[in-house]
Design an enzyme around this catalytic site. Structure first.
Site, PDB file in Angstrom:
ATOM      1  N   ASN A 134      53.875   6.344  73.359  1.00  0.00           N
ATOM      2  CA  ASN A 134      53.581   7.473  74.250  1.00  0.00           C
ATOM      3  C   ASN A 134      54.493   8.676  74.033  1.00  0.00           C
ATOM      4  OD1 ASN A 134      55.767   6.148  75.396  1.00  0.00           O
ATOM      5  ND2 ASN A 134      55.158   6.610  77.483  1.00  0.00           N
ATOM      6  N   GLU A 163      64.757   0.423  77.420  1.00  0.00           N
ATOM      7  CA  GLU A 163      64.058   1.235  78.428  1.00  0.00           C
ATOM      8  C   GLU A 163      62.629   0.716  78.456  1.00  0.00           C
ATOM      9  OE1 GLU A 163      65.543   3.054  80.486  1.00  0.00           O
ATOM     10  OE2 GLU A 163      67.445   3.477  79.504  1.00  0.00           O
ATOM     11  N   CYS A 191      56.091   5.792  81.291  1.00  0.00           N
ATOM     12  CA  CYS A 191      56.836   4.764  82.022  1.00  0.00           C
ATOM     13  C   CYS A 191      57.137   5.240  83.428  1.00  0.00           C
ATOM     14  CB  CYS A 191      58.124   4.421  81.283  1.00  0.00           C
ATOM     15  SG  CYS A 191      59.189   5.844  81.037  1.00  0.00           S
TER      16      CYS A 191
HETATM   17  P1  NAP Z   1      55.370  -1.865  72.879  1.00  0.00           P
HETATM   18  O1  NAP Z   1      54.090  -2.466  72.511  1.00  0.00           O
HETATM   19  O2  NAP Z   1      56.403  -2.718  73.505  1.00  0.00           O
HETATM   20  O3  NAP Z   1      55.952  -1.201  71.525  1.00  0.00           O
HETATM   21  C1  NAP Z   1      57.131  -0.440  71.526  1.00  0.00           C
HETATM   22  C2  NAP Z   1      57.736  -0.444  70.137  1.00  0.00           C
HETATM   23  O4  NAP Z   1      58.174  -1.762  69.826  1.00  0.00           O
HETATM   24  C3  NAP Z   1      56.762  -0.059  69.023  1.00  0.00           C
HETATM   25  O5  NAP Z   1      57.474   0.669  68.049  1.00  0.00           O
HETATM   26  C4  NAP Z   1      56.340  -1.417  68.486  1.00  0.00           C
HETATM   27  O6  NAP Z   1      55.883  -1.382  67.153  1.00  0.00           O
HETATM   28  C5  NAP Z   1      57.656  -2.158  68.567  1.00  0.00           C
HETATM   29  N1  NAP Z   1      57.556  -3.609  68.542  1.00  0.00           N
HETATM   30  C6  NAP Z   1      56.493  -4.394  68.823  1.00  0.00           C
HETATM   31  N2  NAP Z   1      56.831  -5.703  68.693  1.00  0.00           N
HETATM   32  C7  NAP Z   1      58.130  -5.740  68.322  1.00  0.00           C
HETATM   33  C8  NAP Z   1      59.065  -6.775  68.048  1.00  0.00           C
HETATM   34  N3  NAP Z   1      58.735  -8.056  68.134  1.00  0.00           N
HETATM   35  N4  NAP Z   1      60.304  -6.443  67.689  1.00  0.00           N
HETATM   36  C9  NAP Z   1      60.676  -5.149  67.598  1.00  0.00           C
HETATM   37  N5  NAP Z   1      59.850  -4.108  67.861  1.00  0.00           N
HETATM   38  C10 NAP Z   1      58.599  -4.400  68.223  1.00  0.00           C
HETATM   39  O7  NAP Z   1      55.190  -0.616  73.868  1.00  0.00           O
HETATM   40  P2  NAP Z   1      54.171   0.582  73.760  1.00  0.00           P
HETATM   41  O8  NAP Z   1      52.804   0.052  74.025  1.00  0.00           O
HETATM   42  O9  NAP Z   1      54.424   1.364  72.530  1.00  0.00           O
HETATM   43  O10 NAP Z   1      54.643   1.487  74.993  1.00  0.00           O
HETATM   44  C11 NAP Z   1      54.190   1.260  76.305  1.00  0.00           C
HETATM   45  C12 NAP Z   1      55.225   0.541  77.132  1.00  0.00           C
HETATM   46  O11 NAP Z   1      56.486   1.155  76.974  1.00  0.00           O
HETATM   47  C13 NAP Z   1      54.944   0.595  78.618  1.00  0.00           C
HETATM   48  O12 NAP Z   1      55.228  -0.647  79.190  1.00  0.00           O
HETATM   49  C14 NAP Z   1      55.909   1.657  79.122  1.00  0.00           C
HETATM   50  O13 NAP Z   1      56.239   1.561  80.481  1.00  0.00           O
HETATM   51  C15 NAP Z   1      57.065   1.438  78.242  1.00  0.00           C
HETATM   52  N6  NAP Z   1      57.879   2.650  78.141  1.00  0.00           N
HETATM   53  C16 NAP Z   1      59.065   2.683  78.797  1.00  0.00           C
HETATM   54  C17 NAP Z   1      59.851   3.824  78.747  1.00  0.00           C
HETATM   55  C18 NAP Z   1      61.175   3.904  79.456  1.00  0.00           C
HETATM   56  O14 NAP Z   1      61.943   4.788  79.115  1.00  0.00           O
HETATM   57  N7  NAP Z   1      61.476   3.033  80.422  1.00  0.00           N
HETATM   58  C19 NAP Z   1      59.408   4.924  78.030  1.00  0.00           C
HETATM   59  C20 NAP Z   1      58.178   4.853  77.361  1.00  0.00           C
HETATM   60  C21 NAP Z   1      57.424   3.701  77.426  1.00  0.00           C
HETATM   61  P3  NAP Z   1      54.302  -1.533  66.838  1.00  0.00           P
HETATM   62  O15 NAP Z   1      53.678  -0.318  67.380  1.00  0.00           O
HETATM   63  O16 NAP Z   1      54.297  -1.628  65.366  1.00  0.00           O
HETATM   64  O17 NAP Z   1      53.839  -2.789  67.500  1.00  0.00           O
HETATM   65  O1  G3H Z   2      57.251   7.094  79.224  1.00  0.00           O
HETATM   66  C1  G3H Z   2      58.433   7.185  79.511  1.00  0.00           C
HETATM   67  C2  G3H Z   2      59.154   8.451  79.377  1.00  0.00           C
HETATM   68  O2  G3H Z   2      60.535   8.221  79.371  1.00  0.00           O
HETATM   69  C3  G3H Z   2      58.738   9.386  80.485  1.00  0.00           C
HETATM   70  O3  G3H Z   2      59.264  10.635  80.304  1.00  0.00           O
HETATM   71  O4  G3H Z   2      58.961  11.413  82.658  1.00  0.00           O
HETATM   72  O5  G3H Z   2      59.504  13.027  80.837  1.00  0.00           O
HETATM   73  O6  G3H Z   2      57.238  11.942  80.947  1.00  0.00           O
HETATM   74  P1  G3H Z   2      58.703  11.820  81.245  1.00  0.00           P
END
Ligand code: NAP
Ligand code: G3H
Length: 479
Positions: free
Chosen positions: A154, A254, A288
């Site tokens: 995202n 995060e 997130c």
């Molecule tokens: P995701 O599926 O967990 O993937 C995140 C990253 O991890 C991608 O680069 C992914 O690569 C990689 N990855 C996947 N499996 C892995 C493994 N086993 N070891 C190491 N890396 C691995 O998350 P997403 O769908 O991209 O993002 C959505 C989620 O992120 C939501 O739950 C959201 O709340 C959370 N998020 C949190 C924050 C925060 O700051 N708290 C900010 C943004 C998003 P691939 O794409 O190659 O699988």
């Molecule tokens: O998706 C998670 C990001 O840390 C959210 O950032 O609140 O600036 O959109 P934002």
């Protein structure tokens, strides 16, 4: 023919034997391909980074800062070009995608400046046994070594650079793994780093990229003993797995969230509705920090719901290149998951304030009223354009429901009673509470963190630099 992108390894652009094709979520068009790196190629990345670290660390902070400022200049120059690709690759509205790149340049500039303020300290003994009076500790900050930065789909550019820049300014070397859906944007970011590092004559290997599916190479890149710090943003299950594999190495996680917007009786309901809708539904709720449930006092619930409905009616729904507010979600699996949450809620008695509608991966904004705590949508993160509204009888009930979540990223409280707002903020089990505004990361120098299953460690430029450095204490005995 679609472009074949390459990885930046030890100062060179390299392809791999196998490619991963990247299609746009909105139209299914082929955008390009990225290498699927092998384990042996990952070994080469890590070896090059390790080799580069002493020379990079030996540069002054001013020299490293100058390189980061150059990266920021390049991103500002190329914001439109990178933003256009980013918009297509992750189906983000065009303006928002360009803004992501500009915000990234700002973070990099800030990190360069903040690095100049990194200081050690001198401690005197003397508080303990008499002999300790003779002791002096010189406490210095040192880079941790090789940082593995992993960003989510995202914010594939912004949540990459917010790790990479603080790591580099502190004297660390970096391996950056972008999300697969977002890896072309990640490589465009890498091109800016490469251009600046090369122009400055920095050692090869300071900054490198790794592409490949997380499900295939994820464990290998994380477990690898060359890595000294893992800085990850993404989903909670993947983050938990990384936490286990990290062992005793420091990490920053995060993760997901279920941010509540608590609306009290005295709130400015019009403003609350506007902030909640923007907070919940921008980038189709794929943030997130999106508002993921409203907890509203019963007496004002109907009025707030009507105001939210009116706000939602004004949102544009469509394609990223048309700059629509609501765009298709990242893939069909996500759209199916979101639909499942809506269906479960409606089956259990929730009211569709705006009728649920879906065309392929494009989901119209869906506000659900009269949501109750037996519904999945009260607890699970949709990562989609769905806003559940839960009525509460008291402030205490709002705090209780908010805290019962397994997540603890952020919360918002809407009230004009500031002492009460502060009191509620103290009781909420989250990293940040916003008073009279939507939940959001930033500004980017503020601490950004999640409690419970929302993460570990504190981001925010200064905090990220601190996290990716360690202290070394050198102790002298004086006469
Ligand atoms: P995701 O599926 O967990 O993937 C995140 C990253 O991890 C991608 O680069 C992914 O690569 C990689 N990855 C996947 N499996 C892995 C493994 N086993 N070891 C190491 N890396 C691995 O998350 P997403 O769908 O991209 O993002 C959505 C989620 O992120 C939501 O739950 C959201 O709340 C959370 N998020 C949190 C924050 C925060 O700051 N708290 C900010 C943004 C998003 P691939 O794409 O190659 O699988
Ligand atoms: O998706 C998670 C990001 O840390 C959210 O950032 O609140 O600036 O959109 P934002």
């Amino acid at each position: 023919m679609a472009k074949q992108y390459k990885n930046y390894v030890n100062g060179e652009w390299k392809s791999s034997q196998t490619e991963i094709k990247i299609y746009t979520p909105a139209t299914g068009d082929l955008l390009g391909s990225v290498p699927a790196m092998t384990q042996a190629e990952v070994d080469q990345v890590y070896a090059a980074a390790k080799e580069a670290q002493p020379a990079w660390r030996a540069l002054s902070y001013l020299e490293r800062a100058a390189i980061l400022h150059l990266v920021a200049d390049i991103l500002e120059r190329d914001a439109e070009k990178i933003g256009t690709v980013l918009s297509k690759e992750v189906a983000k509205g065009h303006k928002a995608a360009v803004s992501e790149v500009v915000r990234t340049a700002e973070i990099i500039n800030y990190a360069a400046e903040e690095g100049l303020r990194l200081e050690g300290e001198v401690l005197e003994g003397g508080s303990f046994e008499a002999a300790s009076k003779k002791k002096i500790a010189v406490v210095r900050r040192e880079p941790v070594g090789l940082v593995l930065a992993i960003s989510p789909f995202n914010y594939p550019v912004n949540l990459a650079a917010s790790k990479i820049a603080p790591a580099l300014i502190a004297g660390n070397v970096v391996a950056f793994k972008p999300p697969t859906q977002g890896s072309i944007s990640g490589i465009l970011l890498a091109q800016a780093f490469a251009e600046a590092l090369e122009e400055a004559g920095a050692p090869n290997g300071v900054f490198n990229t790794i592409t490949g599916r997380g499900s295939v190479i994820g464990d290998y890149i994380v477990e690898h003993p060359a890595v000294n710090f893992i800085n990850f943003t993404g989903s909670t299950p993947i983050g938990e797995g990384i936490g286990k594999l990290a062992g005793m190495r420091p990490i920053m996680l995060e993760l997901g969230g279920k941010d509540s917007a608590i609306v009290l009786e005295d709130a400015d309901l019009k403003k609350a509705a506007k902030d909640i809708v923007g907070g919940a539904l921008s980038y189709s709720g794929q943030r997130c920090t999106a508002v993921k449930r409203v907890l509203v006092l019963d007496s004002v619930a109907d009025e707030l719901t009507a105001l939210i409905q009116a706000e939602v009616a004004g949102l544009s729904v469509g394609m990223p290149e048309d700059d629509a507010f609501i765009t298709p979600v990242i893939d069909t699996a996500s759209a199916d998951f979101i639909e499942g949450l809506v269906k479960d809620a409606v089956d259990k008695g929730a009211k569709e304030v705006n009728a649920y509608k879906r065309e392929n991966n494009l989901i119209w904004p869906t506000v659900l009223a009269d949501v109750t705590t037996d519904m999945r949508v009260a607890w699970e993160e949709p990562f989609g354009p769905v806003l559940p509204i839960i009525r509460v009888a008291s402030v205490e009930e709002a705090i209780k429901i908010s805290n019962e979540s397994e997540y603890g990223l952020q919360a918002a409280v809407f009230t004009n009673d500031f002492p009460l707002a502060f009191n509620i903020a103290e009781q909420l089990e989250v990293g940040t509470v916003h008073i009279n505004n939507k939940t959001q990361r930033g500004t980017d120098n503020f601490p950004f963190l999640g409690a419970k299953k929302s993460g570990a460690g504190v981001q925010g430029v200064k905090y990220s630099i601190e996290a990716m450095t360690t202290v070394k204490s050198v102790v002298f005995d004086i006469k």
